[in-house]
Write a protein that holds these residues in place. Sequence first.
Motif, PDB file in Angstrom:
ATOM      1  N   PRO A 419       0.826  -1.217   0.000  1.00  0.00           N
ATOM      2  CA  PRO A 419       0.000   0.000   0.000  1.00  0.00           C
ATOM      3  C   PRO A 419       0.857   1.262   0.000  1.00  0.00           C
ATOM      4  CG  PRO A 419       0.017  -1.016   2.173  1.00  0.00           C
ATOM      5  CD  PRO A 419       0.735  -1.966   1.260  1.00  0.00           C
ATOM      6  N   ILE A 420       0.370   2.273  -0.692  1.00  0.00           N
ATOM      7  CA  ILE A 420       1.007   3.594  -0.713  1.00  0.00           C
ATOM      8  C   ILE A 420       0.164   4.513   0.161  1.00  0.00           C
ATOM      9  CG2 ILE A 420       1.753   5.524  -2.148  1.00  0.00           C
ATOM     10  CD1 ILE A 420       1.971   3.588  -4.479  1.00  0.00           C
ATOM     11  N   ILE A 421       0.730   4.935   1.297  1.00  0.00           N
ATOM     12  CA  ILE A 421      -0.017   5.693   2.299  1.00  0.00           C
ATOM     13  C   ILE A 421       0.552   7.101   2.380  1.00  0.00           C
ATOM     14  CG2 ILE A 421      -0.689   5.789   4.731  1.00  0.00           C
ATOM     15  CD1 ILE A 421      -0.366   2.755   4.817  1.00  0.00           C
ATOM     16  N   HIS A 422      -0.360   8.077   2.408  1.00  0.00           N
ATOM     17  CA  HIS A 422       0.041   9.480   2.531  1.00  0.00           C
ATOM     18  C   HIS A 422      -0.891  10.150   3.518  1.00  0.00           C
ATOM     19  CE1 HIS A 422       1.635  13.382   1.554  1.00  0.00           C
ATOM     20  NE2 HIS A 422       0.456  13.818   1.135  1.00  0.00           N
ATOM     21  N   ARG A 423      -0.314  10.689   4.608  1.00  0.00           N
ATOM     22  CA  ARG A 423      -1.087  11.360   5.657  1.00  0.00           C
ATOM     23  C   ARG A 423      -2.187  10.464   6.215  1.00  0.00           C
ATOM     24  NH1 ARG A 423      -1.741  17.566   3.307  1.00  0.00           N
ATOM     25  NH2 ARG A 423       0.510  18.047   3.299  1.00  0.00           N
ATOM     26  N   GLY A 424      -1.826   9.202   6.439  1.00  0.00           N
ATOM     27  CA  GLY A 424      -2.761   8.271   7.051  1.00  0.00           C
ATOM     28  C   GLY A 424      -3.824   7.722   6.124  1.00  0.00           C
ATOM     29  N   ARG A 425      -3.761   8.050   4.849  1.00  0.00           N
ATOM     30  CA  ARG A 425      -4.781   7.590   3.903  1.00  0.00           C
ATOM     31  C   ARG A 425      -4.116   6.776   2.804  1.00  0.00           C
ATOM     32  NH1 ARG A 425      -7.678  10.065  -0.607  1.00  0.00           N
ATOM     33  NH2 ARG A 425      -6.230  11.821  -0.468  1.00  0.00           N
ATOM     34  N   THR A 426      -4.701   5.614   2.508  1.00  0.00           N
ATOM     35  CA  THR A 426      -4.169   4.761   1.443  1.00  0.00           C
ATOM     36  C   THR A 426      -4.589   5.323   0.097  1.00  0.00           C
ATOM     37  OG1 THR A 426      -4.285   2.812   2.870  1.00  0.00           O
ATOM     38  CG2 THR A 426      -4.119   2.432   0.500  1.00  0.00           C
ATOM     39  N   LEU A 427      -3.602   5.760  -0.677  1.00  0.00           N
ATOM     40  CA  LEU A 427      -3.884   6.411  -1.960  1.00  0.00           C
ATOM     41  C   LEU A 427      -3.769   5.454  -3.136  1.00  0.00           C
ATOM     42  CD1 LEU A 427      -1.937   9.757  -1.458  1.00  0.00           C
ATOM     43  CD2 LEU A 427      -4.350   9.308  -1.068  1.00  0.00           C
ATOM     44  N   GLU A 450       9.902   0.224   1.714  1.00  0.00           N
ATOM     45  CA  GLU A 450       9.302   1.079   2.728  1.00  0.00           C
ATOM     46  C   GLU A 450       9.795   2.516   2.591  1.00  0.00           C
ATOM     47  OE1 GLU A 450       9.001   1.368   7.628  1.00  0.00           O
ATOM     48  OE2 GLU A 450       9.957  -0.347   6.651  1.00  0.00           O
ATOM     49  N   VAL A 451      11.086   2.675   2.375  1.00  0.00           N
ATOM     50  CA  VAL A 451      11.640   4.029   2.216  1.00  0.00           C
ATOM     51  C   VAL A 451      11.118   4.674   0.936  1.00  0.00           C
ATOM     52  CG1 VAL A 451      13.770   5.325   1.869  1.00  0.00           C
ATOM     53  CG2 VAL A 451      13.692   3.483   3.551  1.00  0.00           C
ATOM     54  N   LEU A 452      11.082   3.899  -0.142  1.00  0.00           N
ATOM     55  CA  LEU A 452      10.646   4.460  -1.427  1.00  0.00           C
ATOM     56  C   LEU A 452       9.164   4.817  -1.407  1.00  0.00           C
ATOM     57  CD1 LEU A 452      11.556   5.087  -4.322  1.00  0.00           C
ATOM     58  CD2 LEU A 452      10.764   2.829  -4.970  1.00  0.00           C
ATOM     59  N   LEU A 453       8.327   3.946  -0.824  1.00  0.00           N
ATOM     60  CA  LEU A 453       6.893   4.211  -0.797  1.00  0.00           C
ATOM     61  C   LEU A 453       6.561   5.430   0.057  1.00  0.00           C
ATOM     62  CD1 LEU A 453       5.436   0.601  -0.540  1.00  0.00           C
ATOM     63  CD2 LEU A 453       5.526   2.082  -2.533  1.00  0.00           C
ATOM     64  N   GLY A 454       7.381   5.679   1.085  1.00  0.00           N
ATOM     65  CA  GLY A 454       7.162   6.877   1.880  1.00  0.00           C
ATOM     66  C   GLY A 454       7.325   8.149   1.067  1.00  0.00           C
ATOM     67  N   HIS A 455       8.215   8.119   0.071  1.00  0.00           N
ATOM     68  CA  HIS A 455       8.404   9.290  -0.798  1.00  0.00           C
ATOM     69  C   HIS A 455       7.471   9.267  -2.000  1.00  0.00           C
ATOM     70  CE1 HIS A 455      12.094   9.316   1.598  1.00  0.00           C
ATOM     71  NE2 HIS A 455      12.277  10.561   1.226  1.00  0.00           N
ATOM     72  N   ALA A 456       6.892   8.124  -2.292  1.00  0.00           N
ATOM     73  CA  ALA A 456       5.975   8.044  -3.436  1.00  0.00           C
ATOM     74  C   ALA A 456       4.576   8.535  -3.096  1.00  0.00           C
ATOM     75  CB  ALA A 456       5.905   6.595  -3.945  1.00  0.00           C
ATOM     76  N   GLY A 457       4.245   8.558  -1.786  1.00  0.00           N
ATOM     77  CA  GLY A 457       2.900   8.976  -1.385  1.00  0.00           C
ATOM     78  C   GLY A 457       2.499  10.350  -1.913  1.00  0.00           C
ATOM     79  N   PRO A 458       3.314  11.412  -1.711  1.00  0.00           N
ATOM     80  CA  PRO A 458       2.920  12.726  -2.241  1.00  0.00           C
ATOM     81  C   PRO A 458       2.752  12.749  -3.762  1.00  0.00           C
ATOM     82  CG  PRO A 458       4.686  12.933  -0.624  1.00  0.00           C
ATOM     83  CD  PRO A 458       4.529  11.480  -0.891  1.00  0.00           C
ATOM     84  N   LEU A 459       3.575  11.976  -4.474  1.00  0.00           N
ATOM     85  CA  LEU A 459       3.440  11.955  -5.928  1.00  0.00           C
ATOM     86  C   LEU A 459       2.130  11.299  -6.351  1.00  0.00           C
ATOM     87  CD1 LEU A 459       7.083  11.023  -6.924  1.00  0.00           C
ATOM     88  CD2 LEU A 459       6.030  13.277  -6.912  1.00  0.00           C
ATOM     89  N   VAL A 460       1.775  10.201  -5.673  1.00  0.00           N
ATOM     90  CA  VAL A 460       0.499   9.563  -5.987  1.00  0.00           C
ATOM     91  C   VAL A 460      -0.653  10.494  -5.638  1.00  0.00           C
ATOM     92  CG1 VAL A 460      -0.989   7.588  -5.466  1.00  0.00           C
ATOM     93  CG2 VAL A 460       1.465   7.272  -5.644  1.00  0.00           C
ATOM     94  N   ASN A 461      -0.490  11.234  -4.542  1.00  0.00           N
ATOM     95  CA  ASN A 461      -1.521  12.204  -4.164  1.00  0.00           C
ATOM     96  C   ASN A 461      -1.675  13.271  -5.237  1.00  0.00           C
ATOM     97  OD1 ASN A 461      -3.423  13.395  -2.257  1.00  0.00           O
ATOM     98  ND2 ASN A 461      -1.872  14.968  -1.939  1.00  0.00           N
TER      99      ASN A 461
END
Length: 715
Positions: A419-427, A450-461
């Motif tokens: 899952p790609i999570i951004h600000r507590g929401r699965t995007l 885990e490190v990469l997905l943490g930075h991918a969240g804003p892009l998916v958002n």
Amino acid sequence: MRTITFYRLLVIVFFAVTGVLYSNGIAVYYDALATRCIPTGCGNSVPALILDPGGLSVEMTALYLVLIDVLFTAVFYVSAGAMLWKGAREPMGLLAALAMVAFGTTFPSLAIVSAEGSELARIWFYAVSTIGWTSITLFCLLFPNGRFVPAWTKSAMVIIAIWNGANFIVQGSLWEKLHLPVMVQVVWFLSTTALLIYSQVYRFKKVSSPAERQQTKWVVYGVTVSFIGFGLLSILFGSPVNDGRAMTFIWLNAVLNLSLAALPVTLALAVLRRRLWEINPLVNRTIVYGALTLCIVLVYAATVLYLGRLLGNWNPYIVSFLVTAVVAVLFAPLKEWLQRQVNRLFKGRHDDPYAVLLELGGQLMEPLAPDAMLEVIAGKVKEVLRLPYAAIAAGVEGQEAIIAEAGERKDSLELHAFPIIHRGRTLGTLYAASRSTGELFSSEDMMFLEVLLGHAGPLVNNADMLQAMRKLAEDLQESREKLVAAREEERRQLRNNLHDDLAPRLAALALKTSIARKFVERDPASAIAMLDELGQVIRTTVGDIRVLVHDLRPPALDELGLVGAIRARMSELGKSTHQMAGDEQVRPLRFELEVPEQLPNLSAAVEVAIYRIVTESLVNTVKHAQASVCRVRLAVSERRRLVVEIVDDGVSGGTVAIWSGMSSGIGLRSMRERAAEVGGECSFERTADGGMKVEAVLPLIERGASVEQKELKLG
């Protein structure tokens, strides 16, 4: 079953006879080594050896050589026994046991040297050698499902079998009989070894199931280590490394046998398959330490040559010490560097996620759209982890859809979801395919993801917002087109009414007025009749005009206001229902209206939408609900939205459609459209007592608001 039992019995008999002859030849081999082979040589089997003064004696040298050969054969025999015991019911198990017995018996020099005094034993061991090379080749081409893959390898097997049979007929001297150079022998050996490895690799990629792939890994590993080790060490036997001394020959013989001992162990694990340990770490270590050994040897040789020339006059012990110090200093960093390179060869650069993020940040600094950035991320995951496929999925219109991918997606791939999570929401979700079927991601892989997905969240958002904006723009364009079409339709209808109906009537009125004027003096009675008819036409025309005006905007809204117009419509419908109740003996319908003390100054569009939704609901209640009470409530919500509720206590029940057949009618659709036109929404549901509830939530667009203010409130 009987056939397998028969073959098993044949293999056991073959095993027993061969084992007995081999055991009887151990003492003969020792005597031959001590008396003949070590001093003068025994042909190609054991060359004459040089014994160092004060070193190993002839007897000890012979003992070591016998022990090396016996231990080598024992490993093969133990593997063959295990396969006969545990895997004898499978053809591949019997074939592997046969190959282990034959190859393990005749590869050492013991069998050939000890059989020189017995023609029967010599012929038997030559036959066993032929069976060994043929059966091990056949096993590698058939394992694990018993079919030749690819199909053309069957022809290659026939050629190899014919060659081995011809070599048996001439008792192992076919190469000499044909006068073929050594290079042809090397090419033949390398080509047959490459064929066996290629067959297993092809089977691994194209045919094998997950369990068979794990078996294939062990076979490929064993064949590769054994045969390549055999080829390289065979070259060393004829190189300057082999100085003819007994100790050198013993070491070369021991290392050669040790490399070939990988074959029975890996084949036993693959055939028995009761517990197929993960082979990737073993392959990893083999490559690392093999490359490390080669590098150390090269570094040692280069350092000796360089320092020997540079420090030629120094004490040799000091030079040796310096060389050893250089090798010791380089050992640890060289091993670490090789380990890192091999890890990246197998699993990519998962061990350095922050360096990958730095590269990724450089790529993302370029002017790219959010969806193109996601393509870069998917490609980076695939490249860094060496995966066959990676993709990023997100919700589009309520359904998950792939918005970025790298590699070719196939049905055979085993996908893992992250899952790609951004600000507590699965995007969204990152889908990563396993490197091979059944292979799991390591802890280093998970850390990298885990490190990469943490930075991918804003892009998916951002990509999600871009998709939403595109959808909103499409909806806005569609709404504008609908509004323009509706406006033009209204104008067309109004023009038709004016041109086709009202204009001819007015022209007729003017004509009748002229005619009546002429009859006033000549025939007053006719003139009066004409004027009466003219008055009736005028009244009818006025009524038609009122209808047109009412369609444009209900006059009651301008005369009475929104609340007054609703009350007037309720009163009108209430009188009708009371008359129907008296005539048809049905219960009357009572209307109730609940409004706040003061409504906001609504715009004309919102007023018309509310009035139309309420009156349409009231009419539907009268016609279809069989209700006794209908309540209308207008309220302003905390979010500054106007809430309109129309609730009745109809008795249609849950088995009858909404408003008894009106669920797909024009009335319901028109109410939804009127709410949507002003940026609101309208919903329909049943109440607990079986009645009907209509709820419309509309924006508070006040009268006189600017276009920009309206757009902000609508947004």
